[in-house]
Write a protein that holds these residues in place. Sequence first.
Motif, PDB file in Angstrom:
ATOM      1  N   CYS A   1       0.824  -1.214   0.000  1.00 56.15           N
ATOM      2  CA  CYS A   1       0.000   0.000   0.000  1.00 56.15           C
ATOM      3  C   CYS A   1       0.860   1.268   0.000  1.00 56.15           C
ATOM      4  O   CYS A   1       0.346   2.364   0.247  1.00 56.15           O
TER       5      CYS A   1
ATOM      6  N   HIS B   1      -6.921  -0.161   3.437  1.00 55.39           N
ATOM      7  CA  HIS B   1      -7.985  -0.335   2.432  1.00 55.39           C
ATOM      8  C   HIS B   1      -8.918   0.873   2.393  1.00 55.39           C
ATOM      9  O   HIS B   1      -8.743   1.843   3.140  1.00 55.39           O
ATOM     10  N   THR B   2      -9.881   0.823   1.513  1.00 59.00           N
ATOM     11  CA  THR B   2     -10.741   1.974   1.245  1.00 59.00           C
ATOM     12  C   THR B   2     -11.698   2.291   2.394  1.00 59.00           C
ATOM     13  O   THR B   2     -12.376   3.322   2.354  1.00 59.00           O
TER      14      THR B   2
ATOM     15  N   VAL C   1      -7.761  -6.568  -4.510  1.00 55.35           N
ATOM     16  CA  VAL C   1      -7.280  -7.778  -3.832  1.00 55.35           C
ATOM     17  C   VAL C   1      -7.576  -9.008  -4.688  1.00 55.35           C
ATOM     18  O   VAL C   1      -6.707  -9.866  -4.900  1.00 55.35           O
TER      19      VAL C   1
ATOM     20  N   TYR D   1      -4.660   2.876  -1.351  1.00 58.09           N
ATOM     21  CA  TYR D   1      -5.707   2.217  -0.570  1.00 58.09           C
ATOM     22  C   TYR D   1      -6.354   1.132  -1.427  1.00 58.09           C
ATOM     23  O   TYR D   1      -6.808   1.395  -2.537  1.00 58.09           O
ATOM     24  N   PHE D   2      -6.392  -0.077  -0.894  1.00 62.94           N
ATOM     25  CA  PHE D   2      -6.870  -1.223  -1.656  1.00 62.94           C
ATOM     26  C   PHE D   2      -8.389  -1.350  -1.591  1.00 62.94           C
ATOM     27  O   PHE D   2      -8.977  -1.241  -0.519  1.00 62.94           O
ATOM     28  N   SER D   3      -8.978  -1.625  -2.734  1.00 62.96           N
ATOM     29  CA  SER D   3     -10.377  -2.043  -2.801  1.00 62.96           C
ATOM     30  C   SER D   3     -10.416  -3.566  -2.846  1.00 62.96           C
ATOM     31  O   SER D   3      -9.414  -4.211  -3.175  1.00 62.96           O
ATOM     32  N   ARG D   4     -11.568  -4.136  -2.542  1.00 60.60           N
ATOM     33  CA  ARG D   4     -11.669  -5.597  -2.620  1.00 60.60           C
ATOM     34  C   ARG D   4     -11.462  -6.105  -4.053  1.00 60.60           C
ATOM     35  O   ARG D   4     -10.804  -7.148  -4.248  1.00 60.60           O
TER      36      ARG D   4
ATOM     37  N   TRP E   1      -6.245  -4.787   5.804  1.00 61.84           N
ATOM     38  CA  TRP E   1      -6.582  -6.181   5.520  1.00 61.84           C
ATOM     39  C   TRP E   1      -5.295  -6.985   5.594  1.00 61.84           C
ATOM     40  O   TRP E   1      -4.240  -6.537   5.144  1.00 61.84           O
TER      41      TRP E   1
END
Length: 196
Positions: A100, A131-132, A163, A157-160, A188
């Motif tokens: 990230c 994450h978001t 991933v 920032y990661f979104s699902r 996460w």
Amino acid sequence: MYGAEPSEAAAHAAGVFRAAGARQVLELGAGHGRDALYFAREGFTVTAADFSPAGLEQLRAAAAGQGTAGRVTTMVHDVREPLPVADASVDGVFAHMLLCMALSTTELHALVGEVRRVLRPGGVFVYTVRHTGDAHYGAGTGHGDGIWEHSGFAVHYFSRPLVDALADGWRLEEVHPFEEGGLPRRLWRITQRLPR
């Protein structure tokens, strides 16, 4: 900055690696080495990679002081470049809050491709990301591609869906939400395994 105790994510990863029969572990973004040193104390042979030569020098000194220098090697490396590690040569890869950093989605796919290349069949990749759902997502200066800069620090920032995309061709075993730090940061912990 984070103290000498291992992160909760590293303690979890050690259990996952042990259950998988792992011996050789690669940590990406090892910093001053609190997690790499923990893996070594737990009996793994560790290659600790980081962008900072100074951090790795401190890691080597700490390993010598703890009697684990024989199980730790270090490698100065920028994760935007291919890993100087042989194909199918490690059993587990760990990265705590490295993915990230301000890496583009294209760079993330390339990095995960490199992780896949260096892992043996059945190898495990455990990584953590903000994450978001994090309080700083959408705050500060937006740079596009999910990257936001707040107080001079840029985070992807990661979104699902991201991933899931990075786990394409892997077995995605866990996406575990947890919190860390003062905000708290919302993260996460992702565990994915290569097919045998």
